[in-house]
Design a protein around this motif. Structure first.
Motif, mmCIF file in Angstrom:
data_model
loop_
_atom_site.group_PDB
_atom_site.id
_atom_site.type_symbol
_atom_site.label_atom_id
_atom_site.label_comp_id
_atom_site.label_asym_id
_atom_site.label_seq_id
_atom_site.Cartn_x
_atom_site.Cartn_y
_atom_site.Cartn_z
ATOM 1 N N GLU A 103 31.678 46.726 44.383
ATOM 2 C CA GLU A 103 31.208 45.689 43.465
ATOM 3 C C GLU A 103 31.764 45.882 42.056
ATOM 4 O OE1 GLU A 103 29.670 42.944 44.160
ATOM 5 O OE2 GLU A 103 29.421 43.420 46.274
ATOM 6 N N MET A 104 31.794 47.092 41.572
ATOM 7 C CA MET A 104 32.326 47.355 40.230
ATOM 8 C C MET A 104 33.840 47.134 40.196
ATOM 9 S SD MET A 104 29.754 47.821 38.398
ATOM 10 C CE MET A 104 30.582 48.238 36.896
ATOM 11 N N THR A 105 34.535 47.445 41.290
ATOM 12 C CA THR A 105 35.979 47.181 41.362
ATOM 13 C C THR A 105 36.241 45.689 41.273
ATOM 14 O OG1 THR A 105 36.311 49.149 42.737
ATOM 15 C CG2 THR A 105 38.057 47.495 42.768
ATOM 16 N N MET A 106 35.500 44.901 42.021
ATOM 17 C CA MET A 106 35.694 43.447 42.001
ATOM 18 C C MET A 106 35.276 42.844 40.657
ATOM 19 S SD MET A 106 37.132 42.584 44.709
ATOM 20 C CE MET A 106 37.942 44.152 44.823
ATOM 21 N N LEU A 107 34.224 43.385 40.049
ATOM 22 C CA LEU A 107 33.794 42.898 38.738
ATOM 23 C C LEU A 107 34.868 43.165 37.678
ATOM 24 C CD1 LEU A 107 31.445 41.583 37.218
ATOM 25 C CD2 LEU A 107 30.620 43.887 36.727
ATOM 26 N N GLY A 108 35.450 44.364 37.716
ATOM 27 C CA GLY A 108 36.534 44.686 36.786
ATOM 28 C C GLY A 108 37.759 43.826 37.031
ATOM 29 N N LEU A 109 38.097 43.593 38.295
ATOM 30 C CA LEU A 109 39.245 42.754 38.650
ATOM 31 C C LEU A 109 39.060 41.334 38.138
ATOM 32 C CD1 LEU A 109 41.858 42.260 40.426
ATOM 33 C CD2 LEU A 109 40.265 41.565 42.195
ATOM 34 N N MET A 110 37.907 40.746 38.417
ATOM 35 C CA MET A 110 37.664 39.363 37.997
ATOM 36 C C MET A 110 37.547 39.244 36.486
ATOM 37 S SD MET A 110 35.124 37.867 40.927
ATOM 38 C CE MET A 110 33.906 39.146 40.707
ATOM 39 N N GLY A 111 36.863 40.170 35.859
ATOM 40 C CA GLY A 111 36.663 40.098 34.418
ATOM 41 C C GLY A 111 37.961 40.206 33.640
ATOM 42 N N LEU A 112 38.771 41.216 33.955
ATOM 43 C CA LEU A 112 40.030 41.374 33.223
ATOM 44 C C LEU A 112 41.053 40.318 33.623
ATOM 45 C CD1 LEU A 112 39.174 43.769 31.592
ATOM 46 C CD2 LEU A 112 41.231 44.928 32.307
ATOM 47 N N SER A 113 41.016 39.816 34.855
ATOM 48 C CA SER A 113 41.926 38.720 35.233
ATOM 49 C C SER A 113 41.594 37.461 34.447
ATOM 50 C CB SER A 113 41.830 38.421 36.729
ATOM 51 O OG SER A 113 42.323 39.487 37.474
ATOM 52 N N PHE A 114 40.327 37.191 34.276
ATOM 53 C CA PHE A 114 39.892 36.023 33.510
ATOM 54 C C PHE A 114 40.339 36.137 32.058
ATOM 55 C CE2 PHE A 114 36.675 33.642 31.078
ATOM 56 C CZ PHE A 114 36.837 32.394 31.663
ATOM 57 N N ILE A 115 40.106 37.291 31.454
ATOM 58 C CA ILE A 115 40.532 37.515 30.073
ATOM 59 C C ILE A 115 42.055 37.515 29.979
ATOM 60 C CG2 ILE A 115 40.547 39.219 28.205
ATOM 61 C CD1 ILE A 115 37.693 39.992 29.173
ATOM 62 N N GLY A 116 42.717 38.144 30.946
ATOM 63 C CA GLY A 116 44.179 38.209 30.958
ATOM 64 C C GLY A 116 44.825 36.854 31.080
ATOM 65 N N MET A 117 44.192 35.928 31.791
ATOM 66 C CA MET A 117 44.736 34.581 31.918
ATOM 67 C C MET A 117 44.817 33.911 30.549
ATOM 68 S SD MET A 117 43.181 31.380 34.064
ATOM 69 C CE MET A 117 41.723 31.363 33.048
ATOM 70 N N PHE A 118 43.793 34.063 29.744
ATOM 71 C CA PHE A 118 43.805 33.477 28.406
ATOM 72 C C PHE A 118 44.806 34.177 27.497
ATOM 73 C CE2 PHE A 118 39.529 32.033 29.706
ATOM 74 C CZ PHE A 118 39.754 30.682 29.544
ATOM 75 N N VAL A 119 44.859 35.499 27.553
ATOM 76 C CA VAL A 119 45.797 36.245 26.715
ATOM 77 C C VAL A 119 47.231 35.907 27.098
ATOM 78 C CG1 VAL A 119 46.625 38.575 26.175
ATOM 79 C CG2 VAL A 119 44.176 38.117 26.258
ATOM 80 N N ASP A 120 47.517 35.828 28.381
ATOM 81 C CA ASP A 120 48.870 35.566 28.868
ATOM 82 C C ASP A 120 49.331 34.147 28.538
ATOM 83 O OD1 ASP A 120 51.133 36.623 30.218
ATOM 84 O OD2 ASP A 120 50.639 35.377 31.951
ATOM 85 N N SER A 121 48.414 33.203 28.488
ATOM 86 C CA SER A 121 48.796 31.820 28.206
ATOM 87 C C SER A 121 48.826 31.515 26.715
ATOM 88 C CB SER A 121 47.839 30.851 28.905
ATOM 89 O OG SER A 121 46.547 30.973 28.353
ATOM 90 N N GLY A 122 48.516 32.500 25.891
ATOM 91 C CA GLY A 122 48.564 32.290 24.453
ATOM 92 C C GLY A 122 47.396 31.486 23.922
ATOM 93 N N PHE A 123 46.287 31.519 24.605
ATOM 94 C CA PHE A 123 45.107 30.770 24.188
ATOM 95 C C PHE A 123 44.320 31.584 23.180
ATOM 96 C CE2 PHE A 123 40.655 29.550 24.697
ATOM 97 C CZ PHE A 123 40.759 28.187 24.555
ATOM 98 N N PRO A 124 43.805 31.095 22.143
ATOM 99 C CA PRO A 124 43.963 29.736 21.637
ATOM 100 C C PRO A 124 45.255 29.600 20.835
ATOM 101 C CG PRO A 124 42.472 30.930 20.215
ATOM 102 C CD PRO A 124 42.850 31.869 21.334
ATOM 103 N N SER A 125 45.809 28.418 20.821
ATOM 104 C CA SER A 125 47.026 28.136 20.073
ATOM 105 C C SER A 125 46.678 27.199 18.922
ATOM 106 C CB SER A 125 48.050 27.482 21.000
ATOM 107 O OG SER A 125 49.177 27.102 20.261
ATOM 108 N N TYR A 126 47.062 27.579 17.751
ATOM 109 C CA TYR A 126 46.750 26.785 16.574
ATOM 110 C C TYR A 126 47.965 26.031 16.035
ATOM 111 C CZ TYR A 126 42.515 29.527 16.734
ATOM 112 O OH TYR A 126 41.352 30.124 17.150
ATOM 113 N N THR A 127 49.085 26.115 16.749
ATOM 114 C CA THR A 127 50.289 25.421 16.298
ATOM 115 C C THR A 127 50.341 24.034 16.915
ATOM 116 O OG1 THR A 127 51.561 26.351 18.125
ATOM 117 C CG2 THR A 127 51.558 27.582 16.056
ATOM 118 N N PRO A 128 50.974 23.079 16.247
ATOM 119 C CA PRO A 128 51.095 21.738 16.830
ATOM 120 C C PRO A 128 51.955 21.763 18.087
ATOM 121 C CG PRO A 128 51.891 21.787 14.552
ATOM 122 C CD PRO A 128 51.529 23.171 14.933
#
Length: 174
Positions: A103-128
């Motif tokens: 359970e802790m392995t899956m929680l770590g996998l899902m949590g960091l994947s979710f955060i990593g998706m935003f970091v990898d996509s450059g979210f939030p972007s403040y440029t036009p």
């Protein structure tokens, strides 16, 4: 260095967009210098583009490893630091430990994947961002930069490939 202009070519369908990207590559525009904007997901191989580089899987793997070690610490580390004998029960239970570690392995996998998706996509972007409302209607846009003195050559090449319009891009805050 010659002055450049950013153009936005609008295509009705995937086939002419693929032809337009091929024409741009023949004219010397690199894959890093063009951006395909679409309202629907299009596989990169259909348009002849390189695959996107993403680190989400590596970030997720790191999260899984961290979660597994945290689960093992909860099971064995805490009980090693504070042993508590309870009426004939083992101090280090194996079956329950497997469940908690999983359970802790899956929680770590899902949590960091979710955060990593935003970091990898450059979210939030403040440029036009360059965008036109036609993209939401199913059209495909190709955004690219070219030398100002060769603009007509690029416009003619894309029009012959099936572009509906090739206009200078206008960045807007959405």
């Amino acid at each position: 260095m010659p002055e450049t202009i950013t153009l936005l070519a609008m295509f009705e369908d995937v086939e002419p967009a693929s032809d337009g990207i091929e024409k741009l590559q023949q004219l010397g525009v690199g894959a890093a210098d063009m951006n395909v904007i679409s309202g629907i997901p299009i596989k990169h191989t259909i348009l002849g583009r390189p695959s996107a580089i993403t680190y989400v899987s590596r970030i997720g793997l790191l999260g899984a490893i961290m979660g597994m070690f945290l689960g093992l610490f909860f099971i064995y580390g805490v009980k090693y630091l504070y042993p508590l004998q309870v009426g004939g029960q083992p101090i280090f239970p194996i079956p329950q430990g497997i469940i908690i570690t999983f359970e802790m392995t899956m929680l770590g996998l899902m949590g960091l994947s979710f955060i990593g998706m935003f970091v990898d996509s450059g979210f939030p972007s403040y440029t036009p961002k360059a965008y036109t409302p036609e993209i939401s209607d199913g059209k495909i846009a190709v955004l690219f930069s070219c030398p100002t003195n060769e603009q007509e050559k690029f416009v003619d090449a894309l029009k012959s490939a099936g572009a509906e319009s090739v206009v200078p891009a206008e960045a807007r805050h959405l």
